[in-house]
Design a protein around this motif. Structure first.
Motif, short mmCIF file in Angstrom:
data_model
loop_
_atom_site.label_atom_id
_atom_site.label_comp_id
_atom_site.label_asym_id
_atom_site.label_seq_id
_atom_site.Cartn_x
_atom_site.Cartn_y
_atom_site.Cartn_z
N LEU A 7 0.83 -1.21 0.00
CA LEU A 7 0.00 0.00 0.00
C LEU A 7 0.87 1.25 0.00
O LEU A 7 0.61 2.20 -0.75
CB LEU A 7 -0.93 0.00 1.21
N ILE A 8 1.90 1.26 0.82
CA ILE A 8 2.82 2.41 0.86
C ILE A 8 3.51 2.58 -0.50
O ILE A 8 3.68 3.69 -0.99
CB ILE A 8 3.86 2.24 1.99
N GLY A 9 3.91 1.46 -1.11
CA GLY A 9 4.53 1.53 -2.43
C GLY A 9 3.59 2.12 -3.48
O GLY A 9 4.03 2.87 -4.37
N GLN A 10 2.30 1.79 -3.39
CA GLN A 10 1.32 2.34 -4.31
C GLN A 10 1.16 3.85 -4.12
O GLN A 10 1.07 4.62 -5.09
CB GLN A 10 -0.03 1.65 -4.11
N ILE A 11 1.14 4.27 -2.86
CA ILE A 11 1.02 5.70 -2.56
C ILE A 11 2.25 6.45 -3.06
O ILE A 11 2.14 7.53 -3.64
CB ILE A 11 0.81 5.91 -1.04
N LEU A 12 3.42 5.87 -2.85
CA LEU A 12 4.66 6.51 -3.33
C LEU A 12 4.67 6.62 -4.86
O LEU A 12 5.13 7.62 -5.42
CB LEU A 12 5.88 5.71 -2.87
N PHE A 13 4.13 5.60 -5.53
CA PHE A 13 4.04 5.65 -6.99
C PHE A 13 3.16 6.82 -7.42
O PHE A 13 3.51 7.57 -8.35
CB PHE A 13 3.48 4.34 -7.53
N VAL A 19 3.31 9.40 -10.87
CA VAL A 19 2.14 9.88 -11.61
C VAL A 19 2.15 11.40 -11.73
O VAL A 19 1.87 11.95 -12.80
CB VAL A 19 0.83 9.40 -10.94
N ARG A 20 2.53 12.08 -10.66
CA ARG A 20 2.56 13.55 -10.73
C ARG A 20 3.60 14.04 -11.72
O ARG A 20 3.35 14.98 -12.49
CB ARG A 20 2.83 14.12 -9.33
N PRO A 51 0.15 -0.11 -9.41
CA PRO A 51 1.53 -0.57 -9.25
C PRO A 51 2.20 0.15 -8.07
O PRO A 51 1.85 1.28 -7.75
CB PRO A 51 2.20 -0.18 -10.57
N THR A 52 3.16 -0.51 -7.46
CA THR A 52 3.98 0.16 -6.46
C THR A 52 5.08 0.93 -7.19
O THR A 52 5.32 0.73 -8.38
CB THR A 52 4.63 -0.85 -5.51
N LEU A 53 5.76 1.79 -6.47
CA LEU A 53 6.85 2.55 -7.06
C LEU A 53 7.90 1.62 -7.63
O LEU A 53 8.38 1.80 -8.76
CB LEU A 53 7.47 3.46 -5.99
N TRP A 54 8.27 0.58 -6.87
CA TRP A 54 9.33 -0.32 -7.32
C TRP A 54 8.86 -1.23 -8.46
O TRP A 54 9.66 -1.57 -9.33
CB TRP A 54 9.89 -1.13 -6.16
N GLN A 55 7.58 -1.60 -8.49
CA GLN A 55 7.08 -2.37 -9.62
C GLN A 55 7.17 -1.56 -10.91
O GLN A 55 7.62 -2.06 -11.94
CB GLN A 55 5.61 -2.76 -9.38
#
Length: 257
Positions: A57-63, A68-69, A242-246
Motif C-alpha cells: 500500500l505504501i509503495g502504491q502511494i509513493l508511486f 504519476v505527478r 503498481p507500487t513505485l518499485w514495480q
C-alpha cells in the motif's frame, strides 16, 4: 422503442468525457454525480492494506506521489494533443440535468433513481455499486472499464497488459454491471494502439476514446433489445495500482512507461 438514459458518475474528468461523447447521439435525461466520503476512503484504504499488506500500500502511494505527478507534468502536451485529436471534451455537464448525491450507495441515490425510473444507467467512475442499488431499480446498468475483462479487472488494465507483454489485450471493455468487480457480461471490447509518446498517464485517454465508441454501439444494441452479453474464456485476475518499485522495474526491464 425510446429508452430513458441516466448517467451515474463520480467527480472525475472521465465522466465529462463520456457525457460529452454521448450527448449528441443519445438523450441523457439526468446525470447523478456521487460523492465519496472521507470515511469511505479510509475504509477503502484499510481493506486494501488488509488484502495486500502495508508495504505494498505504501509503495502504491509513493508511486502516485512520485511517478504519476511527474508523468502528468511532462505529458501535458501529449494529453492536450489527444484531447484535441480523439476528440475528448471535458466541458462541464449542464447544471440543469446534474443531480448531486452523497454517494453511489446512499439512500438518496436510490430514491432519485426510483423517481427517475430509467431504462439504462451508464456508470462511470463510481465506487463499487451495492446490490441495494443494482436491485433497487429496473434498469440495465452498463459500465466502461479501462481494461480487457476478465483478464485485466480492477485498475490500469491497459498498463498491466503492456507490462505483461500482452499488447493484443491492451484495451477497454463495455460491460453489464453486477455485484462483482468488473465481472459483468461483456457487451463490447476494443483494443488501443499506443505510441512512443504515451505513458501511464496518457493510456487512459486512448482507452476513453475507444470506450466511448464501444459504449455507443452497446447503447444501440440495448435500445434495440439486442443485448448479447458474453463471457470470454480468459484467465480472470484483479489488478491493483503498481507500487513505485514495480513501475520502475517494468520501465527499466521492458521499457513500458
Amino acid at each position: 422503442m425510446n429508452k430513458k438514459i441516466v448517467m451515474l458518475v463520480g467527480h472525475g474528468q472521465s465522466a465529462k468525457f463520456m457525457y460529452n461523447g454521448l450527448k449528441d447521439e443519445f438523450e441523457i435525461i439526468h446525470v447523478l454525480r456521487a460523492g465519496y466520503t472521507s470515511k469511505g476512503r479510509m475504509n477503502f484504504l484499510k481493506r486494501r492494506a488488509k488484502r495486500l499488506g502495508y508495504s505494498k500500500l505504501i509503495g502504491q502511494i509513493l508511486f502516485q506521489i512520485c511517478c504519476v505527478r511527474l508523468l502528468s507534468v511532462f505529458s501535458k502536451a501529449r494529453i492536450n494533443e489527444l484531447k484535441k485529436n480523439l476528440p475528448l471534451s471535458d466541458e462541464d455537464i449542464k447544471e440543469d440535468i446534474l443531480i448531486d448525491v452523497p454517494s453511489v450507495n446512499s439512500d438518496e441515490c436510490l430514491e432519485v433513481l426510483k423517481r427517475l425510473d430509467p431504462d439504462i444507467i451508464i456508470v462511470n467512475g463510481t465506487e463499487i455499486i451495492s446490490k441495494k442499488i443494482l436491485n433497487g431499480v429496473k434498469a440495465t446498468f452498463v459500465n466502461t472499464h479501462v481494461g480487457i475483462t476478465p483478464k485485466y479487472r480492477g485498475v490500469h488494465g491497459g498498463y498491466w497488459a503492456l507490462a505483461s507483454d500482452d499488447k493484443e489485450n491492451c484495451g477497454v471493455t463495455v460491460h453489464l454491471v453486477d455485484a462483482g468487480i468488473d465481472t459483468g457480461g461483456i457487451l463490447r471490447q476494443g483494443v488501443i494502439r499506443i505510441s512512443s509518446q504515451d505513458n501511464f498517464t496518457t493510456y487512459p485517454y486512448l482507452q476513453l476514446a475507444e470506450g466511448i465508441r464501444c459504449m455507443k454501439l452497446a447503447l444501440i444494441d440495448i435500445m434495440n433489445d439486442n443485448i448479447l452479453p458474453v463471457k470470454r474464456d480468459l484467465e480472470s485476475k484483479l489488478w491493483y495500482h503498481p507500487t513505485l518499485w514495480q513501475y520502475l522495474y517494468v520501465r527499466i526491464t521492458k521499457g513500458v512507461k
